[in-house]
Design a protein around this motif. Structure first.
Motif, PDB file in Angstrom:
ATOM      1  N   TYR A   1       0.900  -1.192   0.034  1.00 22.26           N
ATOM      2  CA  TYR A   1       0.253   0.037   0.051  1.00 22.26           C
ATOM      3  C   TYR A   1       0.917   1.221  -0.078  1.00 22.26           C
ATOM      4  O   TYR A   1       2.114   1.224   0.486  1.00 22.26           O
ATOM      5  CB  TYR A   1      -1.053   0.098   1.489  1.00 22.26           C
ATOM      6  CG  TYR A   1      -1.937  -1.107   1.312  1.00 22.26           C
ATOM      7  CD1 TYR A   1      -3.097  -1.129   0.493  1.00 22.26           C
ATOM      8  CD2 TYR A   1      -1.736  -2.199   1.789  1.00 22.26           C
ATOM      9  CE1 TYR A   1      -3.723  -2.079   0.410  1.00 22.26           C
ATOM     10  CE2 TYR A   1      -2.695  -3.361   1.901  1.00 22.26           C
ATOM     11  CZ  TYR A   1      -3.762  -3.038   1.086  1.00 22.26           C
ATOM     12  OH  TYR A   1      -4.604  -4.211   1.233  1.00 22.26           O
TER      13      TYR A   1
ATOM     14  N   THR B   1       1.933   3.794   1.747  1.00 24.80           N
ATOM     15  CA  THR B   1       1.808   4.404   3.016  1.00 24.80           C
ATOM     16  C   THR B   1       3.302   4.096   3.383  1.00 24.80           C
ATOM     17  O   THR B   1       4.108   3.319   2.869  1.00 24.80           O
ATOM     18  CB  THR B   1       0.804   4.046   4.202  1.00 24.80           C
ATOM     19  OG1 THR B   1       1.137   2.458   4.084  1.00 24.80           O
ATOM     20  CG2 THR B   1      -0.571   4.143   3.780  1.00 24.80           C
TER      21      THR B   1
ATOM     22  N   GLY C   1      -5.106   1.551   5.467  1.00 26.03           N
ATOM     23  CA  GLY C   1      -5.586   2.576   6.239  1.00 26.03           C
ATOM     24  C   GLY C   1      -6.417   1.991   7.650  1.00 26.03           C
ATOM     25  O   GLY C   1      -6.967   1.049   7.496  1.00 26.03           O
TER      26      GLY C   1
ATOM     27  N   THR D   1      -6.915   2.626   0.793  1.00 26.63           N
ATOM     28  CA  THR D   1      -5.606   2.976   0.360  1.00 26.63           C
ATOM     29  C   THR D   1      -4.897   2.726  -0.644  1.00 26.63           C
ATOM     30  O   THR D   1      -5.361   1.815  -1.258  1.00 26.63           O
ATOM     31  CB  THR D   1      -4.769   2.469   1.808  1.00 26.63           C
ATOM     32  OG1 THR D   1      -5.359   3.013   3.092  1.00 26.63           O
ATOM     33  CG2 THR D   1      -3.313   3.073   1.711  1.00 26.63           C
TER      34      THR D   1
END
Length: 155
Positions: free
Chosen positions: A42, A44, A50, A56
């Protein structure tokens, strides 16, 4: 002489039955036909979904390396697909699951520009975690996932 041979054979049988590693108790006795290392990346910093499963963005076309040993020897690689998923298949006759879990890690070396702010420098790195086996008829597959991708800053 026969007594010594019997003792030797007994010791060898006992040694073969011992677990290969303490990384995952009992894995040394399971015979696998394939090893699958899989996951989803993902966008991030820690590559996690998320909060509460909120949407996400995923990290497509990222290069994923399986790095082993103190020197980080790359033994396998793959890429994430359009949905951020990757799969690396390993031959269990070349790599034992307990040894992979103890001495290998996943490393994502692709630039993060499309996911994370450009000021972020480093690599995503994760130890491995055995989550169980899947049996397809006569085939037994070891399922391994990343165990917490973290950003490791470059020195």
């Amino acid at each position: 002489m026969a007594m010594k041979l019997a003792l030797f054979v007994s010791l060898m049988i006992a040694a073969l039955g011992a677990p290969i590693s303490e990384a995952e108790p009992g894995l040394g006795s399971i015979v696998f036909d394939s090893i699958h290392i899989r996951g989803t990346l993902y966008c991030t910093v820690n590559s996690s979904m998320g909060a509460n499963g909120t949407a996400t963005p995923v990290f497509p076309n990222a290069e994923v390396l399986l790095s082993c040993g103190a020197r980080g020897h790359v033994v396998a690689s793959g890429y994430t697909n359009a949905t951020g998923r990757f799969l690396i298949s390993m031959d269990p006759q070349q790599y034992f699951v307990p040894i992979l879990l103890k001495s290998c890690k996943l490393v994502i070396i692709s630039p993060f520009d499309q996911c994370i702010p450009k000021s972020t420098v480093g690599r995503l790195v994760s130890p491995l975690k055995y989550i169980g086996k899947t049996v397809f008829g006569d085939i037994t597959v070891a399922n391994i996932i990343p165990n917490g991708l973290l950003l490791v800053h470059s020195a």
